[in-house]
Enzyme design. Structure first.
Site, PDB file in Angstrom:
ATOM      1  N   GLU A  47       1.186  -1.057   0.126  1.00  0.00           N
ATOM      2  CA  GLU A  47       0.238   0.233  -0.214  1.00  0.00           C
ATOM      3  C   GLU A  47       0.802   1.304  -0.203  1.00  0.00           C
ATOM      4  O   GLU A  47       1.997   1.197   0.926  1.00  0.00           O
ATOM      5  CB  GLU A  47      -0.822   0.138   1.312  1.00  0.00           C
ATOM      6  CG  GLU A  47      -1.739   1.068   1.965  1.00  0.00           C
ATOM      7  CD  GLU A  47      -2.679   1.544   2.880  1.00  0.00           C
ATOM      8  OE1 GLU A  47      -1.701   0.297   3.796  1.00  0.00           O
ATOM      9  OE2 GLU A  47      -3.630   2.323   3.004  1.00  0.00           O
ATOM     10  N   LYS A 119      -9.451   2.714  -2.056  1.00  0.00           N
ATOM     11  CA  LYS A 119      -9.956   1.950  -1.302  1.00  0.00           C
ATOM     12  C   LYS A 119     -10.670   2.583  -0.469  1.00  0.00           C
ATOM     13  O   LYS A 119     -11.331   3.658   0.064  1.00  0.00           O
ATOM     14  CB  LYS A 119      -8.623   2.056  -0.145  1.00  0.00           C
ATOM     15  CG  LYS A 119      -8.649   1.903   1.445  1.00  0.00           C
ATOM     16  CD  LYS A 119      -7.200   1.945   1.988  1.00  0.00           C
ATOM     17  CE  LYS A 119      -7.250   0.886   3.250  1.00  0.00           C
ATOM     18  NZ  LYS A 119      -6.062   1.379   3.870  1.00  0.00           N
ATOM     19  N   CYS A 152      -5.339  -2.853   1.861  1.00  0.00           N
ATOM     20  CA  CYS A 152      -5.099  -3.596   3.441  1.00  0.00           C
ATOM     21  C   CYS A 152      -6.628  -3.422   4.563  1.00  0.00           C
ATOM     22  O   CYS A 152      -7.512  -4.559   4.482  1.00  0.00           O
ATOM     23  CB  CYS A 152      -4.835  -1.979   3.773  1.00  0.00           C
ATOM     24  SG  CYS A 152      -3.544  -2.091   5.571  1.00  0.00           S
TER      25      CYS A 152
END
Lengths: 282, 282
Positions: A47, A119, A152
């Protein structure tokens, strides 16, 4: 799918430097070149590998935000030309065409950027910097099968891994979920795996989908990391991991096998779902 | 909740005998009495503990099917009178008032049967015997907090654990999910946990809910079992397990802690969900 049934996956645990875009571009491109020259078909990077993670302010993040047209992606794509069908998935700090910042990940092959994912589940203080994405994880048809991407904390929402794995009329299910991640260090009992890896194992098994998580290393403004880079088979077992420090997890996976969701003559992971009963959770 | 913040949970790994209802009634009632006399507040028994699992025919299952009025539940309830607030959750082969067979579990306290849950996700050849349930896991308000129940393969559907844990306008979220189970033996790599326990660990952690799984023991018509009886804390760690053979996993849990879904100042397990994006999975 490629002519062989084996895909060599490399998940790279790197140590980017917060705020140093040129250095991180070089670190990431070198990792991609090195992995592909060593036979990787799919390379997963952490990330925010282009920017680092622990920003001191939104302004600092904005200073290293890039668009998908940035040269770092061209460098990843150029590295892919060294091996037929090679694919890279890596995280970056995105400057959107709306002027907002996103915690994003790109899927890149020799042709360039194939998809960008933003995300959707922002962790903790990321909410002070980024705008959450509002689209499902893309499932990209590559030379090595269907590769989905999430970032994540997204992984910790089973609705999201299910969304990536579940075929619908609109989209195919993923054979592999690539997860660029930065997992801050959390306590765990002796002998236990990184908790997010346990979550990845369960998500892989209940969806029969392979999952490759690329975590990071290197203390950043006092934050350490779980260093949990792991590749999980569609049966839910960790088949490769890095451990402490920088390094690469390697695994040869039969990604086509992810599409077989049958468990026994009368049991099928997806057909056994009862979506008509799941209304409470949406 | 009870006046103390600790609930002593006992998950009993038993070896019932297929088709022998009187023997299994005695085995289960003895296990409940023994656990409660040893201080258990909540006792979890295996799936189909009153009947055994590997039926040779639907007729055999029907021969040992019972209603919630059966004496075995009165025996469990009677055992509960020995300790204030004690609760038992155990599986049974249910003869429904519709004449159909269900793979069910009862929640019982000193007042009698508080709830009956019918397994919604039937495993493999169970489909040849049972009718699947069509209701969400009940969340029963007990002296020890809110206890939900689901059965075995149900646990492998993250939509179902989420349904049990998620508070809605209609129902509270569970503090503890009790899982009567019969996990047939499956291979696993050396040093790894039973795969369903990995799934329980992930479900506990992503929902911050405690989970107590009571598996069975004893070869039955050639079938062995994972013998995976485990109690998992709301943080997702196994705090007690039985291992091979019959036995009891014990854990003292602070079930009230399950209600705190906040992870950090800006992160909250449930508020961070994006249900508006989850439409693909229902």
């Amino acid at each position: 799918m490629s002519s062989t049934t084996t895909t060599r996956v490399a998940a790279c645990q790197l140590a980017p430097t917060v705020g140093d875009l040129p250095a991180n571009a070089e670190v990431s491109a070198t990792a991609v070149r090195t992995a592909i020259s060593a036979g990787a078909d799919v390379v997963v990077l952490p990330e925010l590998v282009t920017s680092g993670y622990v920003f001191s302010s939104p302004e600092e993040a904005r200073g290293v935000a890039v668009t998908p047209e940035h040269g770092v992606f061209a460098a990843w794509a150029a590295a892919c030309t060294a091996r037929d069908g090679a694919v890279v998935v890596g995280g970056f700090c995105e400057l959107g065409d709306d002027g907002l910042l996103y915690n994003s990940a790109a899927v890149v092959d020799a042709s360039g950027v194939r998809a960008v994912y933003r995300k959707a589940h922002l962790w903790d203080r990321e909410k002070l910097v980024f705008t959450p994405g509002s689209s499902a994880p893309p499932v990209v048809d590559t030379a090595h099968g269907r590769i989905a991407v999430m970032v994540c904390y997204d992984l910790e929402f089973p609705e999201w891994t299910r969304t990536a794995a579940l075929p619908t009329a609109e989209r195919p299910g993923a054979d592999l979920i690539a997860v660029p991640t930065n997992w801050p260090l959390v306590p765990r009992p002796a002998g236990e795996r990184v908790p997010e890896v346990v979550i990845a194992m369960a998500a892989a098994r209940v969806n029969h989908v392979a999952i490759a998580c690329a975590d990071r290393s290197g203390t950043e403004r006092g934050v350490d990391w779980n260093e949990g880079t792991s590749i999980v088979s569609a049966d839910g077992w960790v088949v490769s991991e890095v451990g402490a420090g920088t390094g690469v997890a390697w695994a040869d996976l039969d990604l086509a096998a992810s599409r077989d969701k049958r468990l026994t003559e009368h049991a099928h992971l997806l057909d056994d779902r009862r979506p008509e009963l799941y209304g409470a959770v949406v």
